[in-house]
Design a protein around this motif. Structure first.
Motif, PDB file in Angstrom:
ATOM      1  N   GLY A   1      59.665 -61.351 102.466  1.00 22.48           N
ATOM      2  CA  GLY A   1      59.100 -60.349 103.354  1.00 22.48           C
ATOM      3  C   GLY A   1      58.325 -61.041 104.457  1.00 22.48           C
ATOM      4  N   ILE A   2      58.521 -60.608 105.699  1.00 19.95           N
ATOM      5  CA  ILE A   2      57.859 -61.222 106.849  1.00 19.95           C
ATOM      6  C   ILE A   2      56.864 -60.237 107.447  1.00 19.95           C
ATOM      7  CG2 ILE A   2      58.163 -62.321 109.098  1.00 19.95           C
ATOM      8  CD1 ILE A   2      61.028 -62.981 108.328  1.00 19.95           C
ATOM      9  N   VAL A   3      55.610 -60.667 107.579  1.00 21.78           N
ATOM     10  CA  VAL A   3      54.561 -59.835 108.167  1.00 21.78           C
ATOM     11  C   VAL A   3      54.254 -60.345 109.571  1.00 21.78           C
ATOM     12  CG1 VAL A   3      52.240 -58.923 107.935  1.00 21.78           C
ATOM     13  CG2 VAL A   3      53.571 -59.463 105.878  1.00 21.78           C
ATOM     14  N   GLY A   4      54.554 -59.531 110.567  1.00 17.36           N
ATOM     15  CA  GLY A   4      54.315 -59.905 111.957  1.00 17.36           C
ATOM     16  C   GLY A   4      55.614 -60.291 112.640  1.00 17.36           C
TER      17      GLY A   4
ATOM     18  N   ASP B   1      67.253 -63.778 101.272  1.00 13.82           N
ATOM     19  CA  ASP B   1      67.494 -62.403 101.684  1.00 13.82           C
ATOM     20  C   ASP B   1      66.171 -61.837 102.190  1.00 13.82           C
ATOM     21  OD1 ASP B   1      68.361 -59.840 102.116  1.00 13.82           O
ATOM     22  OD2 ASP B   1      68.558 -59.307  99.998  1.00 13.82           O
ATOM     23  N   VAL B   2      66.082 -61.567 103.494  1.00 14.29           N
ATOM     24  CA  VAL B   2      64.881 -60.935 104.040  1.00 14.29           C
ATOM     25  C   VAL B   2      64.974 -59.447 103.720  1.00 14.29           C
ATOM     26  CG1 VAL B   2      63.526 -60.416 106.097  1.00 14.29           C
ATOM     27  CG2 VAL B   2      64.593 -62.664 105.854  1.00 14.29           C
ATOM     28  N   THR B   3      64.209 -59.035 102.722  1.00  7.52           N
ATOM     29  CA  THR B   3      64.302 -57.660 102.226  1.00  7.52           C
ATOM     30  C   THR B   3      63.322 -56.714 102.893  1.00  7.52           C
ATOM     31  OG1 THR B   3      62.788 -58.258 100.435  1.00  7.52           O
ATOM     32  CG2 THR B   3      65.148 -58.371  99.953  1.00  7.52           C
ATOM     33  N   ALA B   4      62.279 -57.270 103.552  1.00  6.30           N
ATOM     34  CA  ALA B   4      61.268 -56.409 104.158  1.00  6.30           C
ATOM     35  C   ALA B   4      60.621 -57.099 105.344  1.00  6.30           C
ATOM     36  CB  ALA B   4      60.204 -56.033 103.125  1.00  6.30           C
ATOM     37  N   VAL B   5      60.245 -56.281 106.318  1.00  8.79           N
ATOM     38  CA  VAL B   5      59.509 -56.766 107.480  1.00  8.79           C
ATOM     39  C   VAL B   5      58.353 -55.807 107.727  1.00  8.79           C
ATOM     40  CG1 VAL B   5      61.473 -57.923 108.579  1.00  8.79           C
ATOM     41  CG2 VAL B   5      61.029 -55.492 109.044  1.00  8.79           C
TER      42      VAL B   5
ATOM     43  N   VAL C   1      56.097 -64.120 100.542  1.00  9.01           N
ATOM     44  CA  VAL C   1      55.542 -63.523 101.762  1.00  9.01           C
ATOM     45  C   VAL C   1      55.433 -64.595 102.840  1.00  9.01           C
ATOM     46  CG1 VAL C   1      53.539 -62.391 102.798  1.00  9.01           C
ATOM     47  CG2 VAL C   1      54.263 -61.773 100.474  1.00  9.01           C
ATOM     48  N   VAL C   2      55.944 -64.284 104.031  1.00 12.91           N
ATOM     49  CA  VAL C   2      55.814 -65.152 105.196  1.00 12.91           C
ATOM     50  C   VAL C   2      54.900 -64.447 106.195  1.00 12.91           C
ATOM     51  CG1 VAL C   2      57.009 -66.208 107.158  1.00 12.91           C
ATOM     52  CG2 VAL C   2      58.050 -66.263 104.871  1.00 12.91           C
ATOM     53  N   CYS C   3      53.779 -65.071 106.518  1.00 16.96           N
ATOM     54  CA  CYS C   3      52.795 -64.470 107.417  1.00 16.96           C
ATOM     55  C   CYS C   3      52.917 -65.074 108.809  1.00 16.96           C
ATOM     56  CB  CYS C   3      51.388 -64.681 106.867  1.00 16.96           C
ATOM     57  SG  CYS C   3      50.099 -64.068 107.982  1.00 16.96           S
ATOM     58  N   THR C   4      53.375 -64.258 109.749  1.00 20.29           N
ATOM     59  CA  THR C   4      53.470 -64.678 111.155  1.00 20.29           C
ATOM     60  C   THR C   4      52.742 -63.662 112.045  1.00 20.29           C
ATOM     61  OG1 THR C   4      55.641 -63.600 111.267  1.00 20.29           O
ATOM     62  CG2 THR C   4      55.615 -65.967 110.885  1.00 20.29           C
TER      63      THR C   4
ATOM     64  N   PHE D   1      54.287 -66.484  96.140  1.00 23.02           N
ATOM     65  CA  PHE D   1      54.298 -67.657  96.989  1.00 23.02           C
ATOM     66  C   PHE D   1      54.202 -67.199  98.439  1.00 23.02           C
ATOM     67  CE2 PHE D   1      56.486 -69.615  93.288  1.00 23.02           C
ATOM     68  CZ  PHE D   1      55.638 -70.703  93.111  1.00 23.02           C
ATOM     69  N   THR D   2      53.456 -67.975  99.235  1.00 18.20           N
ATOM     70  CA  THR D   2      53.144 -67.544 100.593  1.00 18.20           C
ATOM     71  C   THR D   2      53.319 -68.680 101.583  1.00 18.20           C
ATOM     72  OG1 THR D   2      51.495 -66.013  99.693  1.00 18.20           O
ATOM     73  CG2 THR D   2      51.370 -66.485 102.044  1.00 18.20           C
ATOM     74  N   PHE D   3      53.926 -68.352 102.703  1.00 20.17           N
ATOM     75  CA  PHE D   3      54.005 -69.268 103.841  1.00 20.17           C
ATOM     76  C   PHE D   3      53.200 -68.636 104.967  1.00 20.17           C
ATOM     77  CE2 PHE D   3      55.546 -70.879 107.819  1.00 20.17           C
ATOM     78  CZ  PHE D   3      55.845 -72.199 107.582  1.00 20.17           C
TER      79      PHE D   3
END
Length: 345
Positions: free
Chosen positions: A10-13, A33-37, A74-77, A96-98
């Protein structure tokens, strides 16, 4: 044949870098698989999904994405101001977080993140200092570690951007631009900083706001006496220009310029200069995410830049801003010993 594990991200931002990572994770990095944005601007994330021809759940509230059972990582951008709360929520959810740099806007927030991560007894987070993965910097570090040029004595660096909007102020020049060198040098020479000073040379005419300092000169000294000079100029007009020379007792390491085809035309010999930071470090971003996903997909801790690296950078950046606001006064730096969780690399 064993079934391939697909990591659900999931990508935030979904701004410039978020859109770029969305493309990278769906088109370049395998078994993702990017399941959520998520983006706080209604319709922004969905518009980008449509542009890239992708399908994912579109959230307005990052809490919903973090708590989605169909999101493993979670990927935080998001905007810098939101990094802390998003990362803390992801860690509390056990994911796990990036997090793109900076990890947080001040050292206290970084320590809070570290305290949360330590509850797991292993690393759960990686910070997006992508230059650790750029092949040319990896080679430089290897040569420094091998003593190819003897002990490092000085580092001479340049970080120029072609242009930035007026709202990109002096503090952002430090916490978003110079912070790359602040993090990188600590990694390259494996030496803590002892002090930092930030000077303001003559102002460029391309700044209309007298409160913005551009260019700036950042000077640091390490515990062992290595001196570092960084020129930061985010409105240089001519291109995106990165320089790093490490001067040792027996030789010099020089960061190569990105190869461009040379032209012999009209009595001139010339090569192009890049204008886009994304193009300059595109391969580093790819390698960075491939390494991150390879580890977390196996429930292994990431091995790239850590929350502790984010903390070191934040403390140093805080001191840099203080020095800038105090007309270049030297700011002493002191760091505690890294917790065992981050010492094991």
């Amino acid at each position: 044949m064993a079934e391939t594990h697909v990591t659900k991200v999931g990508i935030v931002g979904i701004g410039f870098i978020g859109s770029d990572h969305l493309h990278r994770l769906t088109k370049t990095i395998a078994n993702v698989d990017v399941t959520a944005v998520c983006d706080i601007v209604p319709g922004k994330a969905q518009k980008e999904l449509d542009r890239q021809g992708l399908t994912a759940h579109d959230y307005l509230d990052y809490h919903d994405l973090v708590n989605d059972p169909d999101v493993d990582v979670v990927v935080c951008t998001a905007n810098n101001e939101a990094h802390y709360e998003i990362v803390m929520a992801a860690l509390k959810a056990g994911k796990f977080t990036f997090c793109e740099k900076p990890l947080a806007l001040d050292a206290k927030q970084c320590l809070d993140i570290i305290a949360e991560e330590k509850k797991y007894g292993k690393r759960m987070l990686q910070v997006g200092f992508m230059r650790h993965y750029a092949p040319e910097y990896v080679q430089m570090k290897q040569m420094i570690d091998e003593g190819k040029i003897g002990a490092p004595l000085m580092i001479d660096e340049r970080h120029y951007n072609q242009t930035q909007p007026e709202e990109y102020d002096s503090s952002r020049s430090i916490i978003e631009t110079a912070i790359h060198e602040i993090d990188l040098d600590h990694w390259l020479i494996n030496d803590d900083y002892a002090n930092i000073r930030v000077f303001s040379p003559k102002q460029t005419k391309y700044v209309q706001n007298a409160k913005i300092q551009d260019p700036m000169i950042v000077m640091m000294e390490t515990k062992t006496g290595i001196n570092i000079i960084i020129e930061v100029f985010v409105r240089c007009q001519y291109g995106y220009d990165i320089k790093c020379d490490v001067i040792g007792e027996e030789g010099v390491l020089e960061l190569p310029t990105v190869p461009q085809v040379a032209t012999r035309l009209n009595a001139e010999y010339s090569t192009a200069i890049l204008t886009d930071w994304k193009a300059r470090f595109e391969s580093a971003y790819d390698i960075e995410f491939r390494d991150f996903i390879d580890h977390v997909s196996q429930e292994e801790s990431p091995v790239g830049p850590s929350a502790w690296d984010g903390y070191i950078a934040a403390v140093t950046a805080d001191a840099a801003i203080t020095s800038l606001n105090d007309k270049g006064a030297t700011q002493d730096l002191s760091f505690p010993e890294a917790p065992a969780l981050y010492a094991e690399k």
